[in-house]
Design an enzyme around this catalytic site. Structure first.
Site, PDB file in Angstrom:
ATOM      1  N   TYR A  82     -83.475 -13.412 -74.759  1.00 41.60           N
ATOM      2  CA  TYR A  82     -82.951 -13.677 -73.337  1.00 41.60           C
ATOM      3  C   TYR A  82     -83.844 -13.142 -72.522  1.00 41.60           C
ATOM      4  CZ  TYR A  82     -79.660 -14.369 -69.721  1.00 41.60           C
ATOM      5  OH  TYR A  82     -79.279 -14.809 -68.453  1.00 41.60           O
ATOM      6  N   PHE A 134     -89.601 -38.269 -51.824  1.00 44.53           N
ATOM      7  CA  PHE A 134     -89.437 -38.622 -53.024  1.00 44.53           C
ATOM      8  C   PHE A 134     -87.626 -38.461 -53.132  1.00 44.53           C
ATOM      9  CE2 PHE A 134     -87.999 -37.802 -57.605  1.00 44.53           C
ATOM     10  CZ  PHE A 134     -88.509 -39.348 -58.105  1.00 44.53           C
ATOM     11  N   THR A 135     -86.900 -39.122 -54.026  1.00 47.14           N
ATOM     12  CA  THR A 135     -85.326 -39.205 -53.772  1.00 47.14           C
ATOM     13  C   THR A 135     -84.844 -37.698 -53.920  1.00 47.14           C
ATOM     14  OG1 THR A 135     -85.760 -39.502 -56.375  1.00 47.14           O
ATOM     15  CG2 THR A 135     -85.149 -41.400 -54.891  1.00 47.14           C
ATOM     16  N   ASP A 225     -96.222 -30.927 -54.113  1.00 48.06           N
ATOM     17  CA  ASP A 225     -95.333 -31.485 -55.429  1.00 48.06           C
ATOM     18  C   ASP A 225     -96.599 -31.958 -56.362  1.00 48.06           C
ATOM     19  OD1 ASP A 225     -94.053 -32.903 -57.342  1.00 48.06           O
ATOM     20  OD2 ASP A 225     -92.691 -33.960 -55.794  1.00 48.06           O
ATOM     21  N   LYS A 268     -93.826 -34.848 -66.609  1.00 49.11           N
ATOM     22  CA  LYS A 268     -94.894 -35.860 -66.145  1.00 49.11           C
ATOM     23  C   LYS A 268     -96.432 -35.619 -66.776  1.00 49.11           C
ATOM     24  CE  LYS A 268     -91.364 -37.064 -63.291  1.00 49.11           C
ATOM     25  NZ  LYS A 268     -90.355 -36.246 -63.113  1.00 49.11           N
ATOM     26  N   ARG A 392     -87.296 -49.606 -57.097  1.00 49.85           N
ATOM     27  CA  ARG A 392     -87.733 -48.543 -56.159  1.00 49.85           C
ATOM     28  C   ARG A 392     -87.809 -49.271 -54.712  1.00 49.85           C
ATOM     29  NH1 ARG A 392     -87.702 -43.353 -58.428  1.00 49.85           N
ATOM     30  NH2 ARG A 392     -85.462 -43.979 -58.016  1.00 49.85           N
ATOM     31  N   PHE A 459     -78.831 -44.779 -56.947  1.00 49.25           N
ATOM     32  CA  PHE A 459     -79.471 -45.750 -57.781  1.00 49.25           C
ATOM     33  C   PHE A 459     -79.260 -45.430 -59.290  1.00 49.25           C
ATOM     34  CE2 PHE A 459     -82.704 -42.631 -58.907  1.00 49.25           C
ATOM     35  CZ  PHE A 459     -82.781 -41.900 -57.719  1.00 49.25           C
TER      36      PHE A 459
HETATM   37  N1  F0G Z   1     -91.468 -35.314 -57.663  1.00 44.67           N
HETATM   38  C1  F0G Z   1     -91.782 -36.381 -58.055  1.00 44.67           C
HETATM   39  C2  F0G Z   1     -92.947 -36.909 -57.528  1.00 44.67           C
HETATM   40  C3  F0G Z   1     -91.303 -37.023 -59.125  1.00 44.67           C
HETATM   41  O1  F0G Z   1     -91.674 -38.104 -59.473  1.00 44.67           O
HETATM   42  C4  F0G Z   1     -90.094 -36.562 -59.761  1.00 44.67           C
HETATM   43  C5  F0G Z   1     -89.276 -36.921 -60.781  1.00 44.67           C
HETATM   44  C6  F0G Z   1     -89.533 -35.254 -59.395  1.00 44.67           C
HETATM   45  C7  F0G Z   1     -90.208 -34.596 -58.321  1.00 44.67           C
HETATM   46  C8  F0G Z   1     -88.339 -34.466 -59.650  1.00 44.67           C
HETATM   47  O2  F0G Z   1     -88.672 -33.984 -61.027  1.00 44.67           O
HETATM   48  O3  F0G Z   1     -86.919 -35.252 -62.630  1.00 44.67           O
HETATM   49  O4  F0G Z   1     -88.106 -33.443 -63.173  1.00 44.67           O
HETATM   50  O5  F0G Z   1     -86.198 -33.045 -61.688  1.00 44.67           O
HETATM   51  N2  F0G Z   1     -89.542 -38.492 -61.046  1.00 44.67           N
HETATM   52  C9  F0G Z   1     -89.038 -39.128 -62.246  1.00 44.67           C
HETATM   53  C10 F0G Z   1     -89.422 -40.655 -62.234  1.00 44.67           C
HETATM   54  C11 F0G Z   1     -87.282 -38.935 -62.268  1.00 44.67           C
HETATM   55  O6  F0G Z   1     -88.745 -41.292 -62.945  1.00 44.67           O
HETATM   56  O7  F0G Z   1     -90.140 -40.935 -61.261  1.00 44.67           O
HETATM   57  P1  F0G Z   1     -87.599 -34.009 -62.100  1.00 44.67           P
END
Ligand code: F0G
Length: 485
Positions: A82, A134-135, A225, A268, A392, A459
């Site tokens: 843990y 970014f979303t 990021d 990624k 997108r 989305f």
């Molecule tokens: N920043 C970027 C540039 C991303 O592309 C993503 C995720 C995140 C942050 C968030 O990271 O998913 O680990 O919480 N992108 C995915 C995509 C979901 O399909 O582009 P996460």
């Protein structure tokens, strides 16, 4: 003619994979009738399809990579204590050595880190600039009370611009924002490398350096990021003067050195199926993050991950920095891009790091943005060939939280995202052929109507039904005034 095996390795131009396949995962081939049933059940949203009904899954490069034998072996070395797991210390050292930050807080994935940093640094009423939204990043900033302001260069919004660093920040826009709202209202600038929503476009080293200089003059932090920063480093090596002979590892370290910390989705660049971290240089911010991670993710030495996940991510850092790997990774994306370019398909140029983005606005000029051309094109690609892509465009851009209106982004795109080390050149060929088939029958593709809309990140779960083709055609060319999304 026989191939010429005497070509020295250093002159070989191919992006061929620096690995061989030890295990395969079988895929189901579906019929058009089966795909029609599956798509209707999914409300024309590719996120709602079952993976079992997909042939080539290009929804995302996130968590979809193939791990190496070394990573799988590392999973067996997971220390599931843990507290104080040895794999945490391994990950911490790898991040310190390769990204150069002092302190590391593991999180379950990127958005876990975004949540922590947004909560710590943002006060209600603040403004956070960034190189395109970014979303999840923007939503966490907004939930913490900030307004996001896009300060990316204008070329990023033009799918045809060949500018080599379309991820760059417009220093005048950033300066103007500081003058307008005052530096005290800007806790940090969010710098993404590469910029996902702009088409996987890189930011130059010179730009990061200048942004950092301007931010520091005003006491504004720079938060990177770093999700695809290694891919960004590859583009700097290829395109920016003075970097051709530098290692990807040294470019990455220099990029990070201009920033105060990073949020990371290890899913990624780092070749794992789950994992992320927040890395920081500032002790006070780290201390607060270490406090908060216990509330939202898990203890500060696991942050929502198992020991084995942290081990796989630490190994992934080293594999991701291997130059043969990154050449093949981006080479494969470029290979697909070139096939589409040669066939005259409108895509975002130049080809970015992790995906090809079809320009749905040019592909389906007869479908107005209110009928979600990118969503519709993604649905048609699934029907055509069982290939899953992602919208997108206006659906991803969501609604303005104040006015409730759709955010109308200038870019209305379908993303064909390439997982790392998963698909072959033949899969890329099938993908190109399928897109070309769609392009030939594009006139017959109509728009969609949204029949269910969730409140956040719509989305993922929105549902649609087709609009008759004739209806769209009457509204040809009717695009709302693009706003910064
Ligand atoms: N920043 C970027 C540039 C991303 O592309 C993503 C995720 C995140 C942050 C968030 O990271 O998913 O680990 O919480 N992108 C995915 C995509 C979901 O399909 O582009 P996460």
């Amino acid at each position: 003619m026989l191939p010429n095996h005497s070509v020295p390795a250093e002159r070989r131009r191919s992006w061929a994979e620096p690995y061989r396949i030890k295990m395969v995962e079988l895929l189901k081939m579906t019929t058009p009738a089966e795909r029609r049933v599956a798509l209707e059940a999914a409300g024309y949203n590719t996120f709602l399809l079952r993976s079992d009904d997909v042939y080539i899954d290009l929804l995302t490069d996130s968590g979809t990579s193939a791990m190496s034998d070394a990573q799988w072996a590392g999973m067996m070395r997971g220390d599931e204590a843990y507290a104080g797991s040895r794999n945490f210390y391994g990950l911490e050292s790898a991040v310190q050595a390769r990204y150069g930050y002092r302190y590391v807080v593991p999180t379950h994935q990127g958005r876990g880190a975004e949540h922590l940093i947004s909560r710590i640094l943002i006060s209600p009423g603040d403004v956070v600039p960034g190189n395109m939204y970014f979303t999840t990043t923007r939503l966490h900033q907004e939930l913490a009370g900030a307004t996001f302001v896009d300060v990316i260069i204008d070329q990023a919004h033009d799918p045809e611009s060949l500018y080599p660093f379309k991820g760059n920040i417009d220093l005048d826009k950033f300066r103007e924002l500081i003058d307008r709202v005052g530096a005290k209202k800007i806790p940090y600038i969010s710098v993404a490398a590469t910029v996902n929503m702009a088409g996987g476009q890189p930011i130059s080293m010179e730009n990061i350096r200048q942004v950092s200089q301007l931010a520091r003059q005003h006491g504004i932090r720079v938060i990177l990021d770093a999700t695809r920063a290694i891919e960004n480093a590859w583009f700097i090596k290829q395109r920016e003067a003075g970097f051709a002979d530098r290692s990807i590892a040294s470019i990455l370290l220099e990029m990070c050195s201009y920033t105060d910390g990073c949020t990371m989705s290890g899913k990624k660049d780092l070749l794992v199926n789950i994992g992320g971290f927040l890395a920081l240089n500032d002790w006070e911010v780290f201390e607060e993050a270490r406090n908060l991670v216990v509330v939202y993710e898990g203890l500060h030495t696991y942050g929502g991950l198992s020991g084995r996940d942290m081990e796989a991510m630490a190994i992934g850092i080293e594999e991701a920095l291997n130059e043969d790997h990154i050449r093949a990774r981006i080479g494969q994306v470029e290979y697909l891009g070139q096939q589409l370019i040669q066939a005259g398909i409108p895509i975002v140029l130049p080809v970015g790091g992790h995906a090809i983005y079809l320009d749905a606005r040019s592909f389906l000029p007869h479908v107005p943005q209110d009928e979600f051309p990118a969503q519709s094109l993604a649905a048609e690609l699934y029907l055509e060939a069982g290939i899953r892509a992602m919208e997108r465009g206006v659906i991803s851009a969501g609604r303005n939280l104040q006015t409730g209106q759709h955010n109308y982004p200038k870019l209305e795109l379908v993303r064909l995202t390439i997982p790392r080390r998963v698909y072959t050149q033949a899969h890329m060929d099938v993908t190109a052929e399928s897109v070309i088939n769609l392009y030939e029958r594009r006139e017959a593709i109509g728009g969609l109507k949204m029949i269910y809309e969730p409140k956040y990140l719509r989305f993922f779960q929105a549902r649609f039904e087709p609009v008759a083709v004739g209806t769209s055609r009457e509204k040809r060319g009717e695009y709302a005034d693009p706003q910064e999304a």
